[in-house]
Write a protein that holds these residues in place. Structure first.
Motif, short mmCIF file in Angstrom:
data_model
loop_
_atom_site.label_atom_id
_atom_site.label_comp_id
_atom_site.label_asym_id
_atom_site.label_seq_id
_atom_site.Cartn_x
_atom_site.Cartn_y
_atom_site.Cartn_z
N LEU B 225 0.84 -1.19 0.00
CA LEU B 225 0.00 0.00 0.00
C LEU B 225 0.88 1.25 0.00
O LEU B 225 0.71 2.15 -0.82
N ARG B 226 1.84 1.27 0.89
CA ARG B 226 2.73 2.42 1.00
C ARG B 226 3.45 2.68 -0.32
O ARG B 226 3.66 3.81 -0.72
N ASP B 227 3.82 1.61 -0.99
CA ASP B 227 4.57 1.78 -2.23
C ASP B 227 3.66 1.92 -3.45
O ASP B 227 4.14 2.02 -4.57
N GLY B 228 2.35 1.90 -3.20
CA GLY B 228 1.42 2.21 -4.28
C GLY B 228 1.09 1.07 -5.23
O GLY B 228 0.58 1.31 -6.31
N PHE B 229 1.37 -0.17 -4.85
CA PHE B 229 1.07 -1.28 -5.75
C PHE B 229 -0.38 -1.71 -5.63
O PHE B 229 -0.94 -2.31 -6.54
N VAL B 230 -0.98 -1.49 -4.46
CA VAL B 230 -2.39 -1.83 -4.29
C VAL B 230 -3.12 -0.63 -3.72
O VAL B 230 -2.51 0.26 -3.12
N ARG B 231 -4.43 -0.60 -3.93
CA ARG B 231 -5.23 0.50 -3.42
C ARG B 231 -5.85 0.06 -2.09
O ARG B 231 -5.99 -1.13 -1.82
N PRO B 232 -6.21 1.05 -1.26
CA PRO B 232 -6.76 0.71 0.07
C PRO B 232 -7.92 -0.26 -0.01
O PRO B 232 -8.02 -1.19 0.82
N GLU B 233 -8.78 -0.10 -1.00
CA GLU B 233 -9.94 -1.00 -1.06
C GLU B 233 -9.50 -2.43 -1.41
O GLU B 233 -10.15 -3.41 -1.00
N GLU B 234 -8.41 -2.55 -2.13
CA GLU B 234 -7.90 -3.90 -2.43
C GLU B 234 -7.37 -4.57 -1.16
O GLU B 234 -7.55 -5.77 -0.96
N VAL B 235 -6.71 -3.77 -0.34
CA VAL B 235 -6.24 -4.32 0.94
C VAL B 235 -7.41 -4.79 1.78
O VAL B 235 -7.38 -5.88 2.37
N ARG B 236 -8.46 -3.94 1.81
CA ARG B 236 -9.63 -4.33 2.61
C ARG B 236 -10.24 -5.63 2.09
O ARG B 236 -10.65 -6.50 2.86
N ALA B 237 -10.26 -5.76 0.77
CA ALA B 237 -10.81 -6.99 0.19
C ALA B 237 -9.96 -8.20 0.60
O ALA B 237 -10.48 -9.27 0.94
N MET B 239 -8.14 -8.46 3.26
CA MET B 239 -8.36 -8.73 4.68
C MET B 239 -9.68 -9.49 4.86
O MET B 239 -9.75 -10.44 5.64
N LYS B 240 -10.69 -9.07 4.11
CA LYS B 240 -11.99 -9.73 4.21
C LYS B 240 -11.88 -11.19 3.79
O LYS B 240 -12.53 -12.08 4.33
N GLY B 242 -9.49 -13.00 4.40
CA GLY B 242 -8.67 -13.72 5.37
C GLY B 242 -7.19 -13.43 5.27
O GLY B 242 -6.39 -14.02 6.00
N GLY B 243 -6.79 -12.53 4.40
CA GLY B 243 -5.36 -12.25 4.19
C GLY B 243 -4.68 -11.71 5.45
O GLY B 243 -5.22 -10.82 6.11
N VAL B 244 -3.57 -12.25 5.80
CA VAL B 244 -2.81 -11.76 6.97
C VAL B 244 -1.39 -11.35 6.59
O VAL B 244 -0.73 -10.62 7.35
N GLY B 245 -0.89 -11.83 5.46
CA GLY B 245 0.49 -11.50 5.11
C GLY B 245 0.74 -11.66 3.63
O GLY B 245 -0.13 -12.17 2.90
N GLU B 246 1.90 -11.18 3.19
CA GLU B 246 2.26 -11.38 1.79
C GLU B 246 3.77 -11.58 1.69
O GLU B 246 4.54 -11.01 2.46
N ILE B 247 4.13 -12.42 0.74
CA ILE B 247 5.53 -12.67 0.44
C ILE B 247 5.72 -12.43 -1.05
O ILE B 247 5.01 -13.04 -1.86
#
Lengths: 318, 318
Positions: B225-237, B239-240, B242-247
């Motif tokens: 998010l900070r680096d601009g690769f995803v939008r806030p609503e994508e992060v929320r999706a 999380m919904k 079940g996402g907790v992390g990314e590699i």
DNA sequence: TCGTTATCTGGGCAAATGCCCAGAATGTAT
DNA sequence: ATACATTCTGGGCATTTGCCCAGATAACGA
């Protein structure tokens, strides 16, 4: 599986933690004291313990142009296969400072190899200081073997049992040589060397993939003299015969030729290969050893050198 | 053969010399100033330059009991093949302190091998800090390959091109991935990945003998998010879902299962092997990443971990 | 139990360090 | 040549460090 709370171990643990907080995390000693719940004085003692117990290793990771240059010149001038030059501290009285660390780093480069290596060792103050700089690690695959005895003339084990020092530090099998450096008589030499258990040690030493040796002088300050292996008149005889240096007890002249007879008839160390066909690295920095180092290189008793700037400059003069 | 007296080089040389005199020879800055013929202030600046330019490397050479213990427990609890725990500084705000150094040391253990090794790399702040801790050396025998793109959304090369940083430092061939982390559309992903030159990079990455990855969160502070690769609503999706992390951009849930669809449809990074069959070491210490690290271990997206005491304790709770 | 020994505390102080400043010296662009 | 920027110098000062001390505390052996 229950572990004893060895107080020394706990203390070293704390020292390591204090050292970490100080040198890596950049805390002040006051902060460390608070975090560890001790007084500032205790914290300061822990930090200095971490340094003196060599828990904290500082190394310089930059090729200083002048040192690289001197090393290259030495390689060219003396036909060395390996040469490393470290900075000199003009004011320091230490005879091992810096060079011992560099030699230890060089040794570690061999120790980290997963491939088994036989490492030969001389003795002396330089190599002892080098031994103390080696990082503890696990290398059961290697063998450390001494080319020279570590028994003092009075029969006690001398403090220069370098092979055991390193061997215990790095958990490698080691083969010290339980002999004096020089026998009292030629007859005694024959008797001592007849010990069957020595056979294996001597064989290993001649097969070493890399050998580190100190370089001794033949003069009034000779280590052999200080440690009582030779008498003053024997040193004078060696000097008269042209002796300028010794490696593992074997005395040689300015051309690097072994002296005939005299103490060399009674030296118990593994004979020097001359010219050395396997890698043998000399480690020396004190200026008094100039002629000894030069002779060793000229006669190719060594084909590698670790020294410092000052010695390097002297070796390149004229 | 005449060398330009590059002023920067000379300065670093002096810094190295000052650092040597200070940390190895134990001089005071006053003494260094006299020996180098500069003012004390200049000497002090040289010494601090030697530190900040990472010419001087300090490392702790002692296994702190508690850290060893935590590492063993983590190995057992999560079935890790490799685990290293470093001390924590409770007061430090740094998110990489200590762990980056330890990961660099781990990487160096592979780099010193004479045997060629393919080293895979993720990206992120942790790995960048790790890259800066790697000692310069010469290892043309190894290959460094990126699993993930380093192009920022605006097309500029991001500061997280870890593979090139390390590759230049250690003179090893390196294969960065000139892509963003996540494509804008599925169609764009197909187009970008069709580039024939990528084939080799991707092949190398899947063959890596050892891979180091950072572990990112999926929350309001996500690096993506900070680096601009995803939008806030994508992060929320995410999380919904079940996402907790990314590699390397691949989002996964608390069980370490990759999220179906969403951004994972557009991630350009080399797909994660799950469970990982080759060594993949995660590097993370910030407590906010707890769930992300746990998930990665549970789902065996990683089989090695470098972290610090605090995180280790949290990971072992209940 | 009582000394004895070793270690830690807290105060204190001299030295060393990190960093501020203004001014001099040096190099650079106009 | 002149103005400008950069770097070094030397002074100065607050902080940190290394180390001294005497007294308190804990550990140990008799």
């Amino acid at each position: 599986m229950a572990r004893k709370p060895d107080p020394d171990q706990i203390k070293l643990d704390d020292a390591a933690r204090a050292g970490w907080l100080y040198y890596i995390a950049g805390n002040t000693q006051d902060e460390i004291a608070r975090k560890l719940g001790v007084s500032r004085q205790t914290a300061q003692r822990l930090v200095s313990l971490a340094v003196s117990a060599r828990l904290i290793k500082v190394r310089l990771d930059h090729p200083i142009g002048r040192c690289i240059d001197l090393a290259r010149q030495l390689r060219d001038a003396y036909g060395l296969d390996r040469c490393e030059v470290v900075p000199a501290d003009p004011a320091s009285a230490s005879e091992t400072l810096g060079v011992a660390q560099a030699a230890a780093a060089e040794l570690e480069r061999h120790l980290v190899s997963p491939h088994p290596v036989i490492i030969g060792m001389g003795t002396g103050r330089m190599l002892r200081d080098m031994a103390d700089q080696v990082s503890p690690m696990e290398c059961p695959q290697h063998k450390l073997v001494s080319r020279v005895g570590h028994i003092a003339p009075d029969g006690s084990a001398s403090q220069f049992d370098v092979v055991s020092r390193i061997g215990e530090r790095v958990a490698a099998p080691h083969y010290p040589m339980p002999l004096p450096v020089i026998a009292n008589t030629v007859h005694e030499k024959a008797l001592l060397l007849a010990q069957p258990t020595l056979r294996n040690v001597i064989d290993l030493a001649t097969q070493a993939d890399i050998t580190f040796v100190g370089i001794g002088t033949v003069d009034d300050h000779a280590a052999l003299l200080r440690d009582g292996f030779v008498r003053p008149e024997e040193v004078r005889a060696l000097m008269k015969a042209g002796g300028v240096g010794e490696i593992t007890g074997w005395a040689y002249d300015a051309k690097g030729q072994l002296i005939d007879g005299l103490t060399n008839d009674r030296v118990l160390s593994v004979p020097l290969d001359h010219p050395a066909r396997r890698p043998v690295t000399g480690v020396a920095m004190a200026l008094g050893r100039l002629k000894a180092v030069k002779g060793a290189m000229v006669g190719r008793l060594i084909n590698g050198l670790v020294t410092n700037e000052r010695m390097a400059e002297k070796l390149l003069e004229k």
